[in-house]
Design an enzyme around this catalytic site. Structure first.
Site, PDB file in Angstrom:
ATOM      1  N   ASP A   7      20.979  70.785  80.203  1.00 26.36           N
ATOM      2  CA  ASP A   7      22.178  70.733  79.158  1.00 26.36           C
ATOM      3  C   ASP A   7      21.929  69.777  78.792  1.00 26.36           C
ATOM      4  O   ASP A   7      22.154  68.405  79.212  1.00 26.36           O
ATOM      5  CB  ASP A   7      23.610  71.549  79.513  1.00 26.36           C
ATOM      6  CG  ASP A   7      24.523  71.585  78.664  1.00 26.36           C
ATOM      7  OD1 ASP A   7      23.837  71.740  77.296  1.00 26.36           O
ATOM      8  OD2 ASP A   7      25.299  70.985  78.343  1.00 26.36           O
ATOM      9  N   SER A   8      22.997  69.325  77.513  1.00 28.06           N
ATOM     10  CA  SER A   8      22.698  67.646  77.181  1.00 28.06           C
ATOM     11  C   SER A   8      24.129  66.852  77.523  1.00 28.06           C
ATOM     12  O   SER A   8      24.421  66.377  77.360  1.00 28.06           O
ATOM     13  CB  SER A   8      23.533  67.877  75.296  1.00 28.06           C
ATOM     14  OG  SER A   8      24.309  68.570  74.980  1.00 28.06           O
ATOM     15  N   CYS A  70      21.476  75.144  77.057  1.00 25.57           N
ATOM     16  CA  CYS A  70      22.031  74.573  75.749  1.00 25.57           C
ATOM     17  C   CYS A  70      21.857  75.343  74.639  1.00 25.57           C
ATOM     18  O   CYS A  70      20.366  74.973  74.263  1.00 25.57           O
ATOM     19  CB  CYS A  70      21.778  72.543  75.684  1.00 25.57           C
ATOM     20  SG  CYS A  70      22.095  71.752  74.429  1.00 25.57           S
ATOM     21  N   GLU A 150      35.702  68.469  76.324  1.00 27.34           N
ATOM     22  CA  GLU A 150      35.663  67.141  77.758  1.00 27.34           C
ATOM     23  C   GLU A 150      37.033  66.302  77.512  1.00 27.34           C
ATOM     24  O   GLU A 150      36.783  65.986  78.913  1.00 27.34           O
ATOM     25  CB  GLU A 150      34.693  66.736  76.555  1.00 27.34           C
ATOM     26  CG  GLU A 150      33.196  67.021  76.175  1.00 27.34           C
ATOM     27  CD  GLU A 150      32.298  66.080  76.944  1.00 27.34           C
ATOM     28  OE1 GLU A 150      32.521  65.532  77.916  1.00 27.34           O
ATOM     29  OE2 GLU A 150      31.287  67.224  77.427  1.00 27.34           O
ATOM     30  N   CYS A 181      27.220  77.934  71.926  1.00 24.50           N
ATOM     31  CA  CYS A 181      27.803  76.379  72.775  1.00 24.50           C
ATOM     32  C   CYS A 181      27.965  75.785  74.295  1.00 24.50           C
ATOM     33  O   CYS A 181      29.465  77.522  74.851  1.00 24.50           O
ATOM     34  CB  CYS A 181      28.217  75.489  71.603  1.00 24.50           C
ATOM     35  SG  CYS A 181      29.354  74.114  72.527  1.00 24.50           S
ATOM     36  N   HIS A 183      29.785  75.277  75.624  1.00 26.73           N
ATOM     37  CA  HIS A 183      31.162  74.474  76.252  1.00 26.73           C
ATOM     38  C   HIS A 183      32.408  75.533  75.887  1.00 26.73           C
ATOM     39  O   HIS A 183      33.614  75.263  76.258  1.00 26.73           O
ATOM     40  CB  HIS A 183      31.641  72.909  74.870  1.00 26.73           C
ATOM     41  CG  HIS A 183      31.039  71.570  75.123  1.00 26.73           C
ATOM     42  ND1 HIS A 183      29.643  71.316  75.900  1.00 26.73           N
ATOM     43  CD2 HIS A 183      32.171  70.319  75.731  1.00 26.73           C
ATOM     44  CE1 HIS A 183      29.470  70.560  75.940  1.00 26.73           C
ATOM     45  NE2 HIS A 183      30.789  69.217  76.466  1.00 26.73           N
TER      46      HIS A 183
HETATM   47  N1  DGL Z   1      25.354  71.249  74.896  1.00 21.81           N
HETATM   48  C1  DGL Z   1      25.413  71.801  73.556  1.00 21.81           C
HETATM   49  C2  DGL Z   1      24.928  73.098  73.160  1.00 21.81           C
HETATM   50  O1  DGL Z   1      25.426  74.321  73.805  1.00 21.81           O
HETATM   51  C3  DGL Z   1      27.184  71.242  72.416  1.00 21.81           C
HETATM   52  C4  DGL Z   1      26.812  70.028  73.168  1.00 21.81           C
HETATM   53  C5  DGL Z   1      26.500  69.199  72.555  1.00 21.81           C
HETATM   54  O2  DGL Z   1      26.793  69.004  71.064  1.00 21.81           O
HETATM   55  O3  DGL Z   1      25.829  68.541  73.021  1.00 21.81           O
HETATM   56  O4  DGL Z   1      24.522  72.847  72.382  1.00 21.81           O
END
Ligand code: DGL
Length: 249
Positions: A7-8, A70, A150, A181, A183
């Site tokens: 993930d990011s 992600c 976050e 997403c 989050h």
């Molecule tokens: N992990 C990203 C997603 O699921 C969300 C956070 C980001 O913008 O990196 O799209």
């Protein structure tokens, strides 16, 4: 089986939670690119470059499969990742679309897609849903939800105001909402309270269902060990994992 989850940042821990709960893997190697999050505001070239670097890094852990938790990476870099990997690479968009379709009976059902700016701009969810015959779609990038999560603001006035702000123009309760997403599952309660009659589609549950039905993976791992890796501030990732994966690690 040893799976890499990428993930990011820390958001992919929501997908990791589903994988651990369903005991699909013996080992999970989690990598969060915390030094470069968010990806959702970046352009496709940058997202692909970061993704290929993450793939190279994860290859050194001898993984059998890669799950891209992600949504933003799933929207832009899946093809490139697959071209450069000798193991299977799965994203979360196709599983999310299948889970949505499974939850709805009627092609006229209304669907709200929530994602980062990049995910929504890619049109990937919209395209796949449209191929399945669903056209009653609204897509939205509630960007403030990411920093709110976050900050750990999973309830309270700040979250409530943001939810109201982004959803104010949606007059009818959508039949399904795709939490597109990593989050957003963390604030699913607030989203569900605003739209009480919607089915909420979560990437973690969707990928588990996908791997079980399409890849015939079984829930037969006695335990799942989790190794956490991050490009910045690993301690924070570990702390977040303790909170989000409460009781599981
Ligand atoms: N992990 C990203 C997603 O699921 C969300 C956070 C980001 O913008 O990196 O799209």
């Amino acid at each position: 089986m040893r799976v890499g989850v990428y993930d990011s940042g820390v958001g992919g821990l929501t997908v990791t939670k589903s994988l651990i709960e369903h005991r699909l893997f013996d080992e999970i190697i989690y990598f969060g690119d915390t030094a470069r999050v968010p990806y959702g505001t970046k352009d496709s070239k940058t997202i692909i470059k970061y993704s290929l670097e993450a793939l190279d890094f994860l290859k050194s852990f001898d993984i059998d499969m890669l799950i891209v938790a992600c949504n933003t990476v799933s929207a832009y870099a899946l093809e490139e990742l697959r071209k450069n990997a000798s193991f299977d690479v799965f994203g979360v968009i196709e599983p999310g679309v299948l889970a949505t379709v499974n939850a709805l009976n009627d092609k006229n059902s209304s669907i709200l897609i929530l994602g980062t700016k990049a995910t929504i701009a890619s049109g990937q969810y919209q395209k796949l849903l449209s191929q399945k015959g669903y056209e009653n779609i609204i897509s939205l990038a509630p960007s403030l939800f990411v920093p709110i999560v976050e900050e750990g603001l999973f309830e309270g006035d700040v979250l409530k105001s943001a939810v109201k702000y982004y959803f104010k123009d949606i007059k009818q309760n959508p039949d399904a909402i795709i939490l597109g997403c990593t989050h957003f599952p963390l604030i699913a309660k607030a989203i569900g309270e605003y739209f009480p009659n919607s089915v909420l589609v979560h990437s973690g549950d969707a990928i588990v269902e996908y791997l079980r039905t399409k890849r015939r993976l079984r829930s037969n791992a006695d335990t799942t060990t989790l190794k956490l890796l991050a490009s910045d501030n690993l301690e924070r990732v570990k702390k977040t994992a303790k909170t989000w994966l409460c009781g599981l690690i």
